[in-house]
Design a protein around this motif. Structure first.
Motif, PDB file in Angstrom:
ATOM      1  N   ILE A  60       0.987  -1.341   0.062  1.00 48.21           N
ATOM      2  CA  ILE A  60      -0.032  -0.135   0.029  1.00 48.21           C
ATOM      3  C   ILE A  60       0.806   1.251   0.016  1.00 48.21           C
ATOM      4  CG2 ILE A  60      -1.651   1.539   1.209  1.00 48.21           C
ATOM      5  CD1 ILE A  60      -2.803  -1.368   2.269  1.00 48.21           C
ATOM      6  N   ARG A  61       1.920   1.362   1.039  1.00 49.80           N
ATOM      7  CA  ARG A  61       2.779   2.282   0.847  1.00 49.80           C
ATOM      8  C   ARG A  61       3.483   2.725  -0.357  1.00 49.80           C
ATOM      9  NH1 ARG A  61       4.268   0.293   6.131  1.00 49.80           N
ATOM     10  NH2 ARG A  61       6.181  -0.431   5.414  1.00 49.80           N
ATOM     11  N   LYS A  62       3.928   1.670  -0.936  1.00 45.31           N
ATOM     12  CA  LYS A  62       4.500   1.720  -2.519  1.00 45.31           C
ATOM     13  C   LYS A  62       3.897   2.166  -3.681  1.00 45.31           C
ATOM     14  CE  LYS A  62       4.997  -1.849  -5.221  1.00 45.31           C
ATOM     15  NZ  LYS A  62       5.393  -3.306  -5.779  1.00 45.31           N
ATOM     16  N   HIS A  63       2.543   1.967  -3.537  1.00 52.51           N
ATOM     17  CA  HIS A  63       1.555   2.409  -4.706  1.00 52.51           C
ATOM     18  C   HIS A  63       1.130   3.967  -4.225  1.00 52.51           C
ATOM     19  CE1 HIS A  63       1.679  -1.077  -7.225  1.00 52.51           C
ATOM     20  NE2 HIS A  63       1.448  -1.896  -6.215  1.00 52.51           N
ATOM     21  N   LYS A  64       1.154   4.375  -3.073  1.00 51.87           N
ATOM     22  CA  LYS A  64       1.210   5.576  -2.731  1.00 51.87           C
ATOM     23  C   LYS A  64       2.148   6.445  -2.984  1.00 51.87           C
ATOM     24  CE  LYS A  64      -2.565   5.033   1.010  1.00 51.87           C
ATOM     25  NZ  LYS A  64      -2.840   5.476   2.286  1.00 51.87           N
ATOM     26  N   ARG A  65       3.429   5.898  -2.862  1.00 45.97           N
ATOM     27  CA  ARG A  65       4.726   6.636  -3.425  1.00 45.97           C
ATOM     28  C   ARG A  65       4.674   7.024  -4.722  1.00 45.97           C
ATOM     29  NH1 ARG A  65       7.211   3.441   0.466  1.00 45.97           N
ATOM     30  NH2 ARG A  65       7.934   1.941  -1.139  1.00 45.97           N
ATOM     31  N   ARG A  66       3.990   5.875  -5.743  1.00 43.52           N
ATOM     32  CA  ARG A  66       4.040   5.797  -7.011  1.00 43.52           C
ATOM     33  C   ARG A  66       3.087   7.144  -7.309  1.00 43.52           C
ATOM     34  NH1 ARG A  66       3.982  -0.093  -9.842  1.00 43.52           N
ATOM     35  NH2 ARG A  66       5.974  -0.836  -9.340  1.00 43.52           N
ATOM     36  N   GLU A  67       1.987   7.153  -6.815  1.00 43.27           N
ATOM     37  CA  GLU A  67       0.879   8.171  -6.911  1.00 43.27           C
ATOM     38  C   GLU A  67       1.611   9.453  -6.774  1.00 43.27           C
ATOM     39  OE1 GLU A  67      -3.496   9.565  -5.582  1.00 43.27           O
ATOM     40  OE2 GLU A  67      -2.332   7.656  -4.751  1.00 43.27           O
ATOM     41  N   ALA A  68       2.441   9.705  -5.882  1.00 39.93           N
ATOM     42  CA  ALA A  68       3.014  10.826  -5.549  1.00 39.93           C
ATOM     43  C   ALA A  68       3.880  11.285  -6.796  1.00 39.93           C
ATOM     44  CB  ALA A  68       3.559  11.064  -4.093  1.00 39.93           C
ATOM     45  N   ALA A  69       4.604  10.134  -7.070  1.00 41.71           N
ATOM     46  CA  ALA A  69       5.827  10.497  -8.157  1.00 41.71           C
ATOM     47  C   ALA A  69       5.342  10.388  -9.579  1.00 41.71           C
ATOM     48  CB  ALA A  69       6.899   9.620  -7.764  1.00 41.71           C
ATOM     49  N   ALA A  70       4.030  10.154  -9.573  1.00 42.10           N
ATOM     50  CA  ALA A  70       3.574  10.165 -11.060  1.00 42.10           C
ATOM     51  C   ALA A  70       3.834  11.369 -11.853  1.00 42.10           C
ATOM     52  CB  ALA A  70       1.987   9.732 -11.191  1.00 42.10           C
ATOM     53  N   VAL A  71       4.087  11.354 -13.181  1.00 41.14           N
ATOM     54  CA  VAL A  71       4.387  12.431 -13.903  1.00 41.14           C
ATOM     55  C   VAL A  71       3.067  12.755 -14.839  1.00 41.14           C
ATOM     56  CG1 VAL A  71       5.726  13.675 -15.810  1.00 41.14           C
ATOM     57  CG2 VAL A  71       6.998  11.960 -14.293  1.00 41.14           C
ATOM     58  N   THR A  72       2.447  11.609 -15.168  1.00 42.31           N
ATOM     59  CA  THR A  72       1.137  11.760 -16.154  1.00 42.31           C
ATOM     60  C   THR A  72      -0.002  11.453 -15.440  1.00 42.31           C
ATOM     61  OG1 THR A  72       1.341   9.334 -16.866  1.00 42.31           O
ATOM     62  CG2 THR A  72       2.741  10.922 -17.987  1.00 42.31           C
ATOM     63  N   PRO A  73      -1.186  11.847 -15.941  1.00 39.80           N
ATOM     64  CA  PRO A  73      -2.553  11.505 -15.180  1.00 39.80           C
ATOM     65  C   PRO A  73      -2.866  10.153 -15.326  1.00 39.80           C
ATOM     66  CG  PRO A  73      -2.803  13.566 -16.397  1.00 39.80           C
ATOM     67  CD  PRO A  73      -1.492  13.065 -16.713  1.00 39.80           C
ATOM     68  N   GLU A  74      -2.383   9.459 -16.344  1.00 37.96           N
ATOM     69  CA  GLU A  74      -2.753   8.102 -16.442  1.00 37.96           C
ATOM     70  C   GLU A  74      -1.719   7.387 -15.252  1.00 37.96           C
ATOM     71  OE1 GLU A  74      -3.159  10.181 -20.058  1.00 37.96           O
ATOM     72  OE2 GLU A  74      -1.542   9.665 -18.796  1.00 37.96           O
ATOM     73  N   ALA A  75      -0.662   7.734 -15.030  1.00 35.11           N
ATOM     74  CA  ALA A  75       0.080   7.006 -14.100  1.00 35.11           C
ATOM     75  C   ALA A  75      -0.323   7.199 -12.681  1.00 35.11           C
ATOM     76  CB  ALA A  75       1.562   7.473 -14.154  1.00 35.11           C
TER      77      ALA A  75
END
Length: 739
Positions: free
Chosen positions: A319-334
């Motif tokens: 859960i923490r890993k994907h929340k970090r991915r959301e914070a680091a996303a460059v595109t809306p799709e990501a």
């Protein structure tokens, strides 16, 4: 009560949140910097030129992080240490009242708390030096990777940037490599270090408090879902100190004095910790072992529960890993893809908890950061710093603080009753020291005590020597006398000079006059009675001041004042007359003394200056009687009967003194001495009684010097016959004839 690391590990949550939020902000800074102008020409050159801007933004985040972490670590370590101490005190409820009171009064050791906190701060902040390097290096690597991807034809620049940032978010900022070569993510390492520190602080305070109470043995609890490292120690007895290794010891029964019982000890507490016991996340506690009373239940193993707990930890990490991915996303799709993954793993968490009802969801462990790092974290206020010193320090720490620092701690409103009581006790001690320094500077009591209030003198009384205490008692007696004198305000006598001056600020004219009179009274007392005693030399003191001093003087001091007055009013007294006739001698002495003391005051003025009305009335009556007896007639030549009767008493006493001297004190016969007769009574009254009690020596003295009754004396003095005089002479003659 028992203590285990898990009881205080929650204190590390705030520190973890600080690092998680800082990491999220750093990822956001990198993502925004990469996304700016992503499709524009010259993107690579602009990104490389923006490295310094990236460094400055990242440095600001790291600086804020360092300040916040230092304050937070000192707070949580002090709280953990106090938690361990209080747990031990509560656990010692079965001890004797004296032992429990002794332990309860022990304040957690400030030096130990500061040492543990500083060690943790040094360990955690040492990673900050590599944070900037890791961020800048990763930024350069992403720019290089994104530049090469379109050239190779494997994807677009936007796709390459998103892929690189996703990997960066998964790996996190790895700013620390341990001795085993493992790279630690920034958040994980900071949380691990602080959790270890607070657990160590709590257990160290717990063990130290138990040891101070004389407890040497503890036992390990049976915790659910135990790990393989802790399982061998469950339900075992451990020694706080002593040699390592399993052994049997003989200890005295807790309530049966003199009875020794064997106890099997599995090893020492430090030995168990070296083997992995009480590791981070450990839920095993240790409790005081009371020989003969403690009953240890059989430990039950729960490996399945341990595996379920580990699975919960793994889901939390996803859960923490994907929340970090959301914070680091460059595109809306990501961003949308990462958010969907978060929801999927949250669903997996709900299913896992439903299958294992004994587990509970810890939502804070699913957060990459609670976003509680303020935009601008200010330094702790002076009030907060001083309150922390009072709360976590010992008595010596409070003594080292200044008055302003103690006042700042009070203003913080963070102190509990015990901390406020420590400040009050320290303030009282300082006030007493200051008061003693003023009342007894250098250990010597001040000469003038009039400037100190009754309350101040009473407060220092028990701290004075016996001699100084007597002086304080004399000063209090003098104040009691002063309060009864006319013209003195009783409510002002017991005030200090400082209080007197404060009262004068807003006083009305009448009160101001009373205060001025009291101040003048104190000044005169200080001058006439230095050190609480009358001046040795009174030559420079005026008559009015001597008369005033008599109100406060002791019996001995009154004699000194009288002697000084006699010295000032000295008269050359005439020599006693010696004509052979006692009556004539006495009259001659009286005339000579009257001449030497002339001029005498007019009797009409007697008592005119007296403050006492009754005395003035008596003086006026004497003057009136004087007028009745002849008024202005020269009293050296004419004596009235009233005066003659008064003179007779003087004659009798003079005869008694002379006879006592001539007979060496043999005035009474044996029978009269046994009856306790006063020898003075023999020189007046009927002759038959006097001769019946007189000694032979006194009878011979009377034969040579004569003995006059009052009637005979008055006849001799006034020159007029008295009706009882002849009878008195005949009785005297008859008694002399009987000898």
């Amino acid at each position: 009560m028992p203590i285990h690391p898990g009881m205080v590990e929650d204190l590390a949550e705030h520190t973890r949140d600080l690092y998680a939020d800082a990491e999220e902000r750093l990822l956001g800074i990198v993502a925004r910097q990469l996304a700016a102008g992503l499709d524009a020409p010259g993107w690579v050159e602009r990104k490389l030129a923006a490295v310094q801007q990236l460094r400055r933004a990242s440095q600001a985040v790291v600086d804020e992080l360092g300040k916040a972490v230092t304050l937070e670590v000192f707070d949580v370590v002090a709280e953990a240490y106090n938690t361990g101490h209080r747990a031990a005190v509560a656990e010692l409820g079965a001890l004797s009242d004296d032992a429990r009171a002794l332990v309860d009064d022990i304040t957690p050791n400030a030096q130990a708390v500061d040492r543990l906190a500083q060690e943790t701060v040094d360990v955690v902040t040492s990673t900050h030096r590599s944070i900037l390097r890791a961020v800048v290096d990763r930024f350069r690597a992403i720019v290089a990777e994104v530049t090469a991807t379109p050239l190779l034809g494997t994807g677009t620049r936007r796709q390459a940037t998103q892929d690189a940032m996703r990997r960066f978010a998964d790996e996190g900022i790895r700013a620390f490599t341990d001795r085993a070569g493992r790279q630690w993510q920034l958040t994980s390492y900071a949380e691990m270090a602080v959790r270890t520190s607070v657990a160590r602080a709590a257990t160290e305070a717990h063990m130290r408090t138990l040891s101070d109470a004389g407890i040497d043995l503890v036992y390990v609890s049976d915790a659910p879902r135990e790990c393989p490292l802790c399982r061998p120690w469950e339900g075992r007895v451990l020694a706080i100190d002593g040699p390592t290794g399993e052994r049997t010891v003989e200890v005295e029964h807790a309530i049966d004095d003199g009875r020794m019982i064997p106890v099997r000890v599995a090893g020492t507490l430090d030995e168990a910790r070296l083997a992995g016991f009480q590791h981070p996340n450990c839920r095993h506690s240790v409790s005081a072992y009371t020989p003969g009373l403690t009953r240890i239940e059989q430990a039950e193993s729960d490996p399945a529960g341990y595996e379920a707990g580990q699975r919960q930890r793994a889901i939390e990490r996803h859960i923490r890993k994907h929340k970090r991915r959301e914070a680091a996303a460059v595109t809306p799709e990501a961003q949308r893809a990462a958010r969907l993954k978060v929801r999927q793993w949250q669903g997996a968490m709900r299913s896992h908890l439903a299958a294992h009802p004994d587990l509970r969801r810890l939502r804070h462990r699913e957060q990459p950061g609670a976003s509680n790092l303020p935009e601008k974290r200010t330094e702790a206020t002076p009030e907060q710093v001083e309150a922390a010193r009072v709360w976590s320090g010992d008595d010596q720490s409070v003594r080292e603080m200044s008055d302003d620092q103690l006042a700042a701690a009070e203003r913080s409103r963070l102190l509990d009753d015990r901390a406020r009581a420590r400040i009050e006790a320290e303030a009282d001690r300082r006030d007493l020291d200051d008061l003693l320094a003023r009342i007894a500077p250098g250990g010597t009591l001040a000469d003038d005590l009039a400037g100190f209030s009754d309350t101040e003198l009473a407060r220092v009384y028990r701290h004075l020597t016996d001699g100084d205490a007597l002086r304080v008692m004399a000063e209090m007696d003098r104040r009691d006398r002063a309060a009864q004198l006319p013209g003195v305000s009783p409510d002002l006598v017991g005030l200090s000079d400082h209080d007197l001056a404060a009262r004068a600020h807003d006083a009305d004219p009448d009160t101001l006059a009373l205060i001025a009179a009291e101040a003048a009274r104190r000044d005169l007392l200080a001058r006439l009675f230095p050190g609480g005693r009358l001046l040795d030399d009174l030559a420079d003191v005026s008559d009015d001041e001597l008369a005033w001093a008599m109100q406060y003087a002791t019996s001995e001091e009154l004699l000194s004042i009288a002697a000084e007055m006699d010295r000032r009013d000295a008269v050359d007294l005439p020599q006693p007359a010696d004509r052979g006739d006692p009556v004539a001698d006495m009259l001659a002495d009286r005339d000579a003394l009257a001449e030497a003391m002339a001029p005498a005051p007019d009797p009409e003025d007697w008592g005119r200056l007296a403050d006492d009305e009754s005395f003035a009335a008596e003086a006026a009556a004497v003057a009136a009687a004087h007028e009745e007896d002849g008024g202005d007639i020269d009293e050296r030549h004419t004596i009235t009967r009233r005066e003659a009767r008064a003179l007779y008493d003087e004659y009798v006493y003079r005869q008694y003194l002379q006879a006592e001297n001539d007979t060496n004190g043999y005035l009474l016969n044996k029978k009269a001495r046994a009856a306790g007769i006063n020898p003075v009574s023999l020189f007046s009254g009927p002759a038959r009684i006097a001769y019946a009690r007189a000694s032979d020596e006194l009878k011979e003295w009377w034969a040579a010097n004569g003995r006059l009754t009052q009637a005979e004396f008055i006849e001799s003095v006034v020159g007029k016959p008295q009706r009882w005089a002849d009878g008195a002479r005949k009785n005297e003659s008859d008694q002399q004839s009987k000898r």
